[in-house]
Design an enzyme around this catalytic site. Structure first.
Site, PDB file in Angstrom:
ATOM      1  N   TYR A   9      -1.520  22.407  18.877  1.00 37.04           N
ATOM      2  CA  TYR A   9      -1.784  22.797  17.338  1.00 37.04           C
ATOM      3  C   TYR A   9      -3.288  22.997  17.504  1.00 37.04           C
ATOM      4  O   TYR A   9      -4.398  22.067  17.979  1.00 37.04           O
ATOM      5  CB  TYR A   9      -1.656  21.412  16.415  1.00 37.04           C
ATOM      6  CG  TYR A   9      -0.039  21.230  16.146  1.00 37.04           C
ATOM      7  CD1 TYR A   9       0.582  22.270  15.584  1.00 37.04           C
ATOM      8  CD2 TYR A   9       0.359  20.105  16.703  1.00 37.04           C
ATOM      9  CE1 TYR A   9       1.843  22.100  15.160  1.00 37.04           C
ATOM     10  CE2 TYR A   9       1.779  19.828  16.196  1.00 37.04           C
ATOM     11  CZ  TYR A   9       2.409  21.010  15.479  1.00 37.04           C
ATOM     12  OH  TYR A   9       4.109  20.781  15.429  1.00 37.04           O
ATOM     13  N   LYS A  46      -2.794  17.496  19.340  1.00 43.13           N
ATOM     14  CA  LYS A  46      -3.815  17.785  18.525  1.00 43.13           C
ATOM     15  C   LYS A  46      -4.822  18.871  19.059  1.00 43.13           C
ATOM     16  O   LYS A  46      -4.824  18.825  20.533  1.00 43.13           O
ATOM     17  CB  LYS A  46      -4.429  16.629  17.903  1.00 43.13           C
ATOM     18  CG  LYS A  46      -3.456  15.850  17.076  1.00 43.13           C
ATOM     19  CD  LYS A  46      -2.978  16.576  15.764  1.00 43.13           C
ATOM     20  CE  LYS A  46      -3.970  17.202  14.983  1.00 43.13           C
ATOM     21  NZ  LYS A  46      -3.688  17.826  13.661  1.00 43.13           N
ATOM     22  N   ASP A  67      -4.881  19.757   7.111  1.00 40.38           N
ATOM     23  CA  ASP A  67      -5.061  20.225   8.325  1.00 40.38           C
ATOM     24  C   ASP A  67      -5.519  21.731   8.133  1.00 40.38           C
ATOM     25  O   ASP A  67      -6.426  22.341   9.092  1.00 40.38           O
ATOM     26  CB  ASP A  67      -3.883  20.456   9.276  1.00 40.38           C
ATOM     27  CG  ASP A  67      -3.667  18.909   9.928  1.00 40.38           C
ATOM     28  OD1 ASP A  67      -4.686  18.668  10.633  1.00 40.38           O
ATOM     29  OD2 ASP A  67      -2.352  18.775  10.270  1.00 40.38           O
ATOM     30  N   ARG A 119       0.555  10.271  19.939  1.00 41.61           N
ATOM     31  CA  ARG A 119       1.320  11.365  20.425  1.00 41.61           C
ATOM     32  C   ARG A 119       1.159  11.829  21.918  1.00 41.61           C
ATOM     33  O   ARG A 119      -0.019  11.652  22.138  1.00 41.61           O
ATOM     34  CB  ARG A 119       1.784  12.447  19.609  1.00 41.61           C
ATOM     35  CG  ARG A 119       2.561  12.138  18.226  1.00 41.61           C
ATOM     36  CD  ARG A 119       2.289  13.365  17.156  1.00 41.61           C
ATOM     37  NE  ARG A 119       1.149  13.521  16.777  1.00 41.61           N
ATOM     38  CZ  ARG A 119       0.892  14.435  15.676  1.00 41.61           C
ATOM     39  NH1 ARG A 119       1.862  15.276  15.237  1.00 41.61           N
ATOM     40  NH2 ARG A 119      -0.299  14.671  15.155  1.00 41.61           N
TER      41      ARG A 119
END
Length: 373
Positions: free
Chosen positions: A94, A75, A270, A15
């Protein structure tokens, strides 16, 4: 503002923080954007696609981090990236700090303004920047689980939906939020027998109304969870506590008593995972086996479908990223309490209570921390 987009370096992560369409919006707002070369390859966007909308291409991440006022990623920053952050720089991505003491320590030391997608809220108390990836992860959890049930993957050799004359697999979804709802939709669509557990009666009511008799809804107690897990072929862990470590609901004892070849997909990995036997895996090596039960615990599941994931994520993150660029971090955070809920670390202090509690650190109210920004 100069906005930087580095290439993601987490294992098998393709991504990218901004699509070319999003970059064009920043340029339209009068900002500059620097994108690391080949950052968009995973979504089919080459350097020329970014240049055509006004971006500058950097040869490496060091140039992006050294020049940008705001870093937009997907990420959590890996150790080499964290070492390049500097005081006052905005990091928007994130983070998932609660189970990650090393990242937390490094972000505190950096002095950067670190805003986590997953703790930004909306007026309803929902998590709008987590929701797009939760939808993807919920759907992928069933795809991955169905694959893991195949014998060559170590599974019991079951087709999730069965065939006429042969019973389908039992799927148990733990948690009826965004991840759980999307997992349920996929599992029912494939013909599985599906049960969901949740502690919120209103959530169970909504799911029952949406899916009707195709879904078995159960109020979650320790006894009900154990009974259903032991009879499951596939368990999807879809538990979320905002900003905090996930509770360990599926115990090691339960796993030991499950049928050989059963599958656990822990979407909560996560945030530390909701299964006692879980540990983070990667797309390169997505599974491991404990007590003859296959565990799929990939910490960046949506990274396997980068085109879908990146565009879905940008639909939600772009307006907020533009507000940060247009107003600057201090003003944007002061103006919007929901964005302020996304502030996890700033100027060397922790502003997310669940993260502070996880590591025994002092918590500073975001409004107080911003006064010193």
């Amino acid at each position: 503002m100069l906005v930087g987009v580095p290439k993601e370096v987490k294992v098998a992560e393709q991504r990218v923080g901004l699509t070319p369409t999003s970059v064009r919006e920043f340029v339209f707002h009068g900002h500059q954007v620097v994108v690391e070369t080949n950052a968009g390859i995973g979504i089919g966007a080459g350097d020329d696609d970014y240049r055509s909308v006004g971006a500058t291409i950097a040869a490496g991440a060091d140039e992006v981090f050294a020049t940008a006022d705001m870093i937009v990623k997907v990420k959590e920053p890996q150790a080499p990236e964290r070492a390049m952050l500097r005081p006052g720089q905005i990091l928007f991505t994130y983070l998932h700090l609660a189970p990650d003491p090393e990242q937390t320590k490094d972000l505190i030391a950096s002095g950067a303004t670190c805003i986590a997608y997953e703790t930004v809220t909306d007026p309803d108390g929902d998590l709008p920047l987590l929701a797009p990836m939760s939808k993807v992860a919920g759907r992928m959890a069933v795809q991955a689980g169905a694959h893991c049930l195949e014998a060559p993957q170590g599974g019991a050799g079951l087709l999730l939906g069965g065939v006429p004359g042969v019973a389908p697999a039992n799927v148990v979804v733990v948690g009826g939020g965004v991840v759980g709802t999307n997992a349920i939709e996929m599992a029912i669509g494939l013909g599985a027998r599906v049960t969901v557990l949740d502690r919120k009666v209103d959530v169970l009511d909504e799911l029952a109304a949406r899916f009707g008799p195709s879904l078995n809804t159960i109020y979650s107690t320790a006894g009900a969870l154990e009974e259903l897990v032991l009879d499951a072929d596939l368990v999807v862990g879809a538990v979320l506590v905002k900003g905090a470590r996930a509770p360990k609901l599926v115990t090691a004892e339960m796993v030991a008593d499950m049928r050989p070849g059963s599958v656990l997909v822990d979407v909560a990995i996560d945030q530390g995972g909701c299964m006692e036997t879980s540990r983070p895996t990667t797309h390169a090596q997505p599974t491991f086996v404990v007590d003859d039960v296959v565990h799929y615990c990939v910490a960046n599941m949506p990274g396997a479908v980068p085109k879908t994931s990146t565009y879905a994520l940008n639909n939600s993150t772009l307006p907020i990223a533009l507000a940060l660029a247009d107003k600057g971090a201090r003003q944007a955070l002061a103006d919007d309490v929901h964005l302020r809920n996304g502030l996890n670390v700033v100027n060397g202090v922790v502003t997310e209570p669940a993260v502070a509690e996880s590591f025994g650190l002092d918590y500073v109210d975001p409004a107080d921390a911003l006064a010193n920004l």
